[in-house]
Design a protein around this motif. Sequence first.
Motif, PDB file in Angstrom:
ATOM      1  N   PHE A 123      -8.180   8.042   0.447  1.00 32.66           N
ATOM      2  CA  PHE A 123      -6.927   6.894   0.341  1.00 32.66           C
ATOM      3  C   PHE A 123      -6.941   5.576   1.633  1.00 32.66           C
ATOM      4  O   PHE A 123      -6.789   4.838   1.751  1.00 32.66           O
ATOM      5  CB  PHE A 123      -5.437   7.365   0.619  1.00 32.66           C
ATOM      6  CG  PHE A 123      -4.898   8.021  -1.293  1.00 32.66           C
ATOM      7  CD1 PHE A 123      -4.362   6.788  -1.827  1.00 32.66           C
ATOM      8  CD2 PHE A 123      -4.267   8.771  -1.792  1.00 32.66           C
ATOM      9  CE1 PHE A 123      -3.509   6.307  -2.887  1.00 32.66           C
ATOM     10  CE2 PHE A 123      -3.938   8.849  -2.556  1.00 32.66           C
ATOM     11  CZ  PHE A 123      -3.805   7.790  -3.362  1.00 32.66           C
ATOM     12  N   TYR A 129       0.540   4.528  -2.858  1.00 32.27           N
ATOM     13  CA  TYR A 129       0.369   5.802  -2.520  1.00 32.27           C
ATOM     14  C   TYR A 129       1.298   6.220  -3.207  1.00 32.27           C
ATOM     15  O   TYR A 129       1.245   7.173  -3.664  1.00 32.27           O
ATOM     16  CB  TYR A 129       0.278   5.459  -0.856  1.00 32.27           C
ATOM     17  CG  TYR A 129       0.343   7.182   0.074  1.00 32.27           C
ATOM     18  CD1 TYR A 129      -1.082   7.598   0.272  1.00 32.27           C
ATOM     19  CD2 TYR A 129       1.257   7.792   0.235  1.00 32.27           C
ATOM     20  CE1 TYR A 129      -1.315   8.922   0.462  1.00 32.27           C
ATOM     21  CE2 TYR A 129       1.054   9.416   0.472  1.00 32.27           C
ATOM     22  CZ  TYR A 129      -0.451   9.962   0.384  1.00 32.27           C
ATOM     23  OH  TYR A 129      -0.600  11.169   0.624  1.00 32.27           O
ATOM     24  N   PHE A 167       0.821  -1.699   0.232  1.00 31.11           N
ATOM     25  CA  PHE A 167       0.390  -0.453  -0.087  1.00 31.11           C
ATOM     26  C   PHE A 167       1.163   1.540  -0.266  1.00 31.11           C
ATOM     27  O   PHE A 167       0.382   2.049  -0.773  1.00 31.11           O
ATOM     28  CB  PHE A 167      -1.218  -0.003   1.178  1.00 31.11           C
ATOM     29  CG  PHE A 167      -1.914   0.877   1.219  1.00 31.11           C
ATOM     30  CD1 PHE A 167      -3.376   1.077   0.617  1.00 31.11           C
ATOM     31  CD2 PHE A 167      -1.968   1.934   1.571  1.00 31.11           C
ATOM     32  CE1 PHE A 167      -3.719   2.267   0.602  1.00 31.11           C
ATOM     33  CE2 PHE A 167      -3.191   3.113   1.834  1.00 31.11           C
ATOM     34  CZ  PHE A 167      -3.935   3.242   0.326  1.00 31.11           C
ATOM     35  N   GLN A 176      -0.534   8.782  -5.706  1.00 27.54           N
ATOM     36  CA  GLN A 176      -1.364   9.874  -5.082  1.00 27.54           C
ATOM     37  C   GLN A 176      -1.345  11.412  -5.995  1.00 27.54           C
ATOM     38  O   GLN A 176      -2.068  11.792  -5.564  1.00 27.54           O
ATOM     39  CB  GLN A 176      -0.152  10.344  -3.420  1.00 27.54           C
ATOM     40  CG  GLN A 176      -0.772  11.260  -2.521  1.00 27.54           C
ATOM     41  CD  GLN A 176      -0.100  12.609  -2.672  1.00 27.54           C
ATOM     42  OE1 GLN A 176       0.734  12.511  -3.193  1.00 27.54           O
ATOM     43  NE2 GLN A 176      -0.732  13.729  -1.790  1.00 27.54           N
ATOM     44  N   TRP A 205      -7.690   1.938   1.830  1.00 28.88           N
ATOM     45  CA  TRP A 205      -6.990   1.169   2.771  1.00 28.88           C
ATOM     46  C   TRP A 205      -7.926   0.219   3.012  1.00 28.88           C
ATOM     47  O   TRP A 205      -6.976  -0.777   3.565  1.00 28.88           O
ATOM     48  CB  TRP A 205      -6.027   1.766   4.080  1.00 28.88           C
ATOM     49  CG  TRP A 205      -5.306   1.891   5.403  1.00 28.88           C
ATOM     50  CD1 TRP A 205      -6.282   1.380   6.757  1.00 28.88           C
ATOM     51  CD2 TRP A 205      -4.466   0.434   4.924  1.00 28.88           C
ATOM     52  NE1 TRP A 205      -5.395   0.630   7.061  1.00 28.88           N
ATOM     53  CE2 TRP A 205      -4.294  -0.055   6.171  1.00 28.88           C
ATOM     54  CE3 TRP A 205      -3.695   0.113   4.221  1.00 28.88           C
ATOM     55  CZ2 TRP A 205      -3.188  -1.080   6.346  1.00 28.88           C
ATOM     56  CZ3 TRP A 205      -2.458  -0.742   4.515  1.00 28.88           C
ATOM     57  CH2 TRP A 205      -2.778  -1.062   5.606  1.00 28.88           C
ATOM     58  N   LEU A 239      -8.584   3.311  -7.441  1.00 38.05           N
ATOM     59  CA  LEU A 239      -7.738   4.885  -6.883  1.00 38.05           C
ATOM     60  C   LEU A 239      -8.707   5.608  -7.492  1.00 38.05           C
ATOM     61  O   LEU A 239      -9.801   6.441  -6.645  1.00 38.05           O
ATOM     62  CB  LEU A 239      -7.422   4.659  -6.776  1.00 38.05           C
ATOM     63  CG  LEU A 239      -6.146   3.476  -5.891  1.00 38.05           C
ATOM     64  CD1 LEU A 239      -4.935   4.097  -5.678  1.00 38.05           C
ATOM     65  CD2 LEU A 239      -6.451   3.944  -4.188  1.00 38.05           C
ATOM     66  N   THR A 284      -8.531  14.550  -0.547  1.00 33.09           N
ATOM     67  CA  THR A 284      -7.822  12.585  -1.136  1.00 33.09           C
ATOM     68  C   THR A 284      -7.027  12.307  -0.612  1.00 33.09           C
ATOM     69  O   THR A 284      -7.316  10.973  -0.522  1.00 33.09           O
ATOM     70  CB  THR A 284      -6.065  13.149  -2.285  1.00 33.09           C
ATOM     71  OG1 THR A 284      -6.757  14.378  -2.853  1.00 33.09           O
ATOM     72  CG2 THR A 284      -5.056  12.468  -2.550  1.00 33.09           C
TER      73      THR A 284
END
Length: 160
Positions: A58, A27, A23, A31, A62, A80, A54
């Motif tokens: 995330f 990210y 993860f 991101q 998760w 995402l 944002t």
Amino acid sequence: MAHRAMPAATTAMTPAQQLNERFATIYIQFQPRIVNLVQREVRGGNTHLAEDLTADAFYRAWLDFHKCQATTDAQLYGWLATLARRTVIAHYRAKRNTAEVPADTGHWQYSNREMCTGPGGTYTPAATGFRTAAIGNGDSDPDMDEALRRARAGRPAVTR
């Protein structure tokens, strides 16, 4: 007593650590792209709100990462991006229910006028000299901006 060497520390990662590492790399990789996507979706270009949404996207990713079945980077970005868009939509949907609604339901002619206290604690528009005889019904000057300029300059209201 014989000296026993301590066993070497194992370098194998647990499944939870592997998930954390995976993860973290996702990210770092996605991101910036998700921030840009959310900034395009947020009204008014509010960058702080975009960063908050944002982070929320995330966080949701998760929580649901174990359900993700993406096998390629393109599929992972799509997952995402969908989460991010839905996060923005959920924000505005919740905000719609809590948005302030103006309580002034009066006529536009009373805008930007001084108010005087009336009977019973109510407020009424102050007499400002904007009345015109040409309109006939006692309404305000139709060009309120010009009438305010004249009043501030000390000139009388124009009658038509």
